[in-house]
Design an enzyme around this catalytic site. Sequence first.
Site: not given
Length: 172
Positions: A95-97
Amino acid sequence: MASASSSIIPPPQPPRSSSYSYHVFLSFRGPDTGNRFTNHLYSALDRKGIRTYKDDKKLRIGDVISDELEKAIEESMFAIIVFSPDFATSSWCLDEVCKIIECKNKLGLQMVEVFYGVEPCDVRHQIGTFREAFQKHERKGFHESEKIQRWRDALKQVTAHSGWTSKNHPNL
């Protein structure tokens, strides 16, 4: 380590706003690199006066993790993504990416990729441990093909840029 850290951060681009909370947002899988490479990188950046968001240092008890992480990404000039063998096992990391790619496209966030113990093609094509991680996500109920496809697309977009591999630096 201090000399290596300065060589992996590209020169600053014109700012997208007048102020940032962080110079760098570090994205990493803690069990893989948190106590080794990422801690050394964080320390080197800190010694140089570079304000760096590292989630195990900045999150407060009671914070909603996803909101805090998204805000930190949005308020950073650069993102350094440290890909490691188990990176894709974490839905948080994936999700961060996705958020980093969104901020790159919308806000001009700059990013640097570090491939620690994995090859760029493993990430780009989701092979090896990345394939295994995606298979586990699918079995665990992440059948939302849209979410899994977003993760896959984000990994492909990130790896379309040149990165830095630990293979070329065996002492890390």
